[in-house]
Enzyme design. Structure first.
Site, PDB file in Angstrom:
ATOM      1  N   ASP A 179       0.832  -1.201   0.000  1.00 25.04           N
ATOM      2  CA  ASP A 179       0.000   0.000   0.000  1.00 25.04           C
ATOM      3  C   ASP A 179       0.871   1.257   0.000  1.00 25.04           C
ATOM      4  O   ASP A 179       2.098   1.182  -0.056  1.00 25.04           O
ATOM      5  CB  ASP A 179      -0.953  -0.016   1.195  1.00 25.04           C
ATOM      6  CG  ASP A 179      -0.208   0.000   2.528  1.00 25.04           C
ATOM      7  OD1 ASP A 179       0.740  -0.788   2.685  1.00 25.04           O
ATOM      8  OD2 ASP A 179      -0.556   0.797   3.412  1.00 25.04           O
ATOM      9  N   HIS A 498       1.720  -8.657  -4.447  1.00 30.86           N
ATOM     10  CA  HIS A 498       0.689  -7.678  -4.065  1.00 30.86           C
ATOM     11  C   HIS A 498       1.423  -6.400  -3.694  1.00 30.86           C
ATOM     12  O   HIS A 498       1.800  -6.178  -2.548  1.00 30.86           O
ATOM     13  CB  HIS A 498      -0.118  -8.228  -2.883  1.00 30.86           C
ATOM     14  CG  HIS A 498      -1.270  -7.364  -2.484  1.00 30.86           C
ATOM     15  ND1 HIS A 498      -2.519  -7.480  -3.050  1.00 30.86           N
ATOM     16  CD2 HIS A 498      -1.383  -6.374  -1.573  1.00 30.86           C
ATOM     17  CE1 HIS A 498      -3.341  -6.605  -2.504  1.00 30.86           C
ATOM     18  NE2 HIS A 498      -2.666  -5.916  -1.601  1.00 30.86           N
ATOM     19  N   ASP A 544       1.123 -17.033  -6.460  1.00 29.25           N
ATOM     20  CA  ASP A 544       1.808 -15.891  -7.081  1.00 29.25           C
ATOM     21  C   ASP A 544       0.841 -15.125  -7.979  1.00 29.25           C
ATOM     22  O   ASP A 544       0.943 -15.144  -9.206  1.00 29.25           O
ATOM     23  CB  ASP A 544       3.024 -16.368  -7.884  1.00 29.25           C
ATOM     24  CG  ASP A 544       3.776 -15.205  -8.536  1.00 29.25           C
ATOM     25  OD1 ASP A 544       3.655 -14.071  -8.043  1.00 29.25           O
ATOM     26  OD2 ASP A 544       4.472 -15.441  -9.548  1.00 29.25           O
ATOM     27  N   GLU A 553       2.067 -10.541  -0.624  1.00 29.03           N
ATOM     28  CA  GLU A 553       2.365  -9.129  -0.417  1.00 29.03           C
ATOM     29  C   GLU A 553       3.836  -8.979  -0.038  1.00 29.03           C
ATOM     30  O   GLU A 553       4.506  -9.948   0.343  1.00 29.03           O
ATOM     31  CB  GLU A 553       1.485  -8.520   0.679  1.00 29.03           C
ATOM     32  CG  GLU A 553       1.618  -6.998   0.765  1.00 29.03           C
ATOM     33  CD  GLU A 553       0.587  -6.335   1.660  1.00 29.03           C
ATOM     34  OE1 GLU A 553       0.478  -5.098   1.612  1.00 29.03           O
ATOM     35  OE2 GLU A 553      -0.095  -7.049   2.420  1.00 29.03           O
TER      36      GLU A 553
END
Length: 574
Positions: A179, A498, A544, A553
């Protein structure tokens, strides 16, 4: 007649313990083995009498390795065999083959150097508030995103001097994970575990060149990178009372878009006792290690003052725990990003008091550390940082708590290595269901490897390092998935982590040097994305794909653990 012959062959293979349907698979460290260290390959689809051949880069046979032992998975009951090729000392590329199947591997004097540099360089690529320049990032260059010079004080963080809606400047730092937010707890831990390795291997880290904008100054690149995040952390302390905001965040996670396309407002949210204590610890540690630095002449003084004020605030506000559910109920806008919530503060206080004592020598900090000292060693994670405090005492020769912490570390590491001889992949990690879960490759595999390296240095030299290296072998391909779990390295590594930065940059290959979370039988993302995992076995529960935040992630704390162990091993074995 043909049918009978096939049946006889199948019966013979069954008698030899070989499943006719099981293809031969080799599981190797895909990055490289050191000439003088253990070299183990795990093979599936053979039996103990199968003939194996190793050839060199000229195709010449150099070894017919024997099976050392059988290894049966505790979950899948898959039978694999441990093959030792440690007698191969000459650096070169080799191939191991049997029954038409083959696999390459290499022996090299600098097996972990390039991947160690890449793991650290990842932090430059994760910087916020500055352009990532082509001269340092190549094809991964990008425009500046999230300058964070216009950050709002969230109502949960309001104070007399900074009421809700106050605009503050809080630039720099690293994006936390997949993020675009910045979290004090995780940033502090990340610096802490890397600094622990740095203190043990200063000469190595001080000569490491990662080609960053600060590379030409007098400060080692490693410390320059830490300083980029430390400068941000200093902005997260309320100057009025010394408390530290828990995080700088948008109300909701951004989509998988470029940083320059993000439109949500960003806030500093709620002061918390855990963030404040972690801040105090890392500021105290960094103040000590940066004393006298010519490039950052004022930092040590600023950091010491900030650490002391933060520690005072934490002691005065022991119940200021971060509770995002309550916060979002009581204040608007609601916040739905990463929590880093923690309702036990003893470990944070132990780490903070320890580092402040090492910095100042003030007895009050020693007494505080003794009052909350752990009764057993635990490998450090962002949610339990007591291990960082333990390592700090262990590294302080003649300190009051050194003997006690050493005894705890020895017991912990002896338990780790006790069953390697019967493990599935010849490693201390990977044979218990509890080994696997969110971020396990860092919080279990890497953190335990660093613990083993501390034991090797302070308990008994030469006794534990091979086991740390075995955990690295596990991460780099000798595991049930056959993945090298660090992007950009090995013959089979994650291509779809991710990670918003990699996802949105238009480049097929993700940033190199990123450690993914790894196998996670919890599969918490399964319902959200209609994901289908290839296996429910704990050590094979990895996917994956970009949507798999539970197994694929990346995060700065995970990469920090990787930097800590790879740098130490590269320093010792180069």
């Amino acid at each position: 007649m043909k049918k009978n012959l096939l049946g006889a062959t199948a019966l013979l293979m069954m008698a030899l313990g070989v499943n006719a349907q099981t293809p031969v698979r080799f599981f190797v460290n895909q990055v490289g083995y050191y000439p003088g260290e253990e070299k183990v390959i795990v093979v599936e689809g053979i039996n103990e009498n199968t003939k194996l051949t190793v050839t060199n880069d000229r195709g010449q046979k150099v070894l017919e390795p024997k099976v050392v032992r059988q290894a049966v998975s505790p979950w899948s009951n898959k039978t694999r065999y441990i093959v030792d090729v440690s007698s191969l000392k000459k650096p070169m590329h080799y191939k191991i083959a049997t029954k038409g199947a083959k696999c390459g591997f290499q022996v090299t004097d600098h097996a972990l150097h390039d991947i160690s540099v890449a793991a650290l360089k990842l932090f430059y690529l994760m910087r916020t508030g500055v352009p990532i320049e082509k001269a340092y990032a190549g094809k991964y260059a990008r425009e500046m995103g999230h300058p964070d010079t216009h950050v709002l004080v969230h109502p949960s963080a309001a104070s007399n001097g900074r009421p809700a809606g106050t605009v503050i400047s809080s630039p720099f730092g690293w994006y936390d994970a997949g993020d675009y937010n910045k979290y004090v707890v995780n940033s502090s831990f990340s610096i802490g575990i890397m600094m622990a390795s740095y203190e043990q291997n200063k000469e190595y880290f001080e000569q490491l060149n990662t080609n960053i904008p600060e590379s030409k100054n007098a400060t080692p690149d490693f410390l320059d990178e830490m300083m980029f995040n430390l400068k941000w952390l200093l902005t997260m302390q309320d100057p009025e009372d010394g408390g530290v905001y828990h995080k700088l965040t948008t109300p909701n996670f951004e989509g998988f878009i470029k940083p320059t396309e993000c439109k949500q407002s960003r806030y500093v949210v709620a002061k918390s006792v855990t963030a404040t204590l972690d801040f105090a610890a890392i500021m105290a540690q960094s103040a000590r290690l940066m004393k006298g630095n010519r490039d950052y002449p004022d930092f040590s003084f600023q950091a010491e003052a900030a650490a002391k004020r933060a520690y005072e605030w934490a002691k005065a506000n022991p119940n200021a725990l971060y509770n995002q559910g309550r916060l979002s109920r009581d204040f608007k806008p609601a916040v739905n990003t990463g929590t880093y919530g923690d309702f036990n503060t003893k470990d944070e206080q132990f780490w903070a008091a320890t580092e402040l004592y090492k910095l100042t020598g003030e007895k009050a900090f020693l007494e505080d550390a003794k009052a909350v000292k752990p009764t057993r060693f635990t490998a450090p994670t962002w949610g339990n940082v007591a291990g960082l405090g333990a390592w700090a005492w262990i590294a302080k020769e003649g300190s009051e708590l050194q003997t006690e912490m050493l005894a705890q570390l020895k017991e912990y590491c002896d338990n780790l290595v006790a069953e390697v001889g019967t493990s599935s992949f010849q490693a201390p990690f990977g044979d218990k269901k509890t080994d696997f879960g969110w971020g396990c490759l860092a919080e279990g595999c890497c953190a335990n490897a660093v613990a083993l390296l501390f034991a090797d240095r302070y308990v008994k030299n030469g006794q534990y390092m091979r086991y740390a290296l075995e955990n690295v072998d596990y991460i780099l391909g000798r595991n049930a998935t056959g993945y090298c779990f660090v992007t950009g390295f090995g013959s089979k590594s994650p291509m779809h982590p991710h990670h918003r930065l990699s996802s949105s940059d238009g480049i097929e290959a993700p940033f190199p040097g990123m450690l993914v979370g790894g196998p996670n039988p919890g599969q918490q993302d399964k319902a959200d994305g209609n994901l289908v995992y290839p296996s429910n076995f704990p050590d094979e529960s990895y996917l994956d794909v970009e949507e798999s935040y539970a197994s694929n992630e990346i995060a700065i704390n995970w990469n920090a653990s990787l930097v800590a162990v790879l740098g130490w091993l590269d320093a010792r074995l180069k």
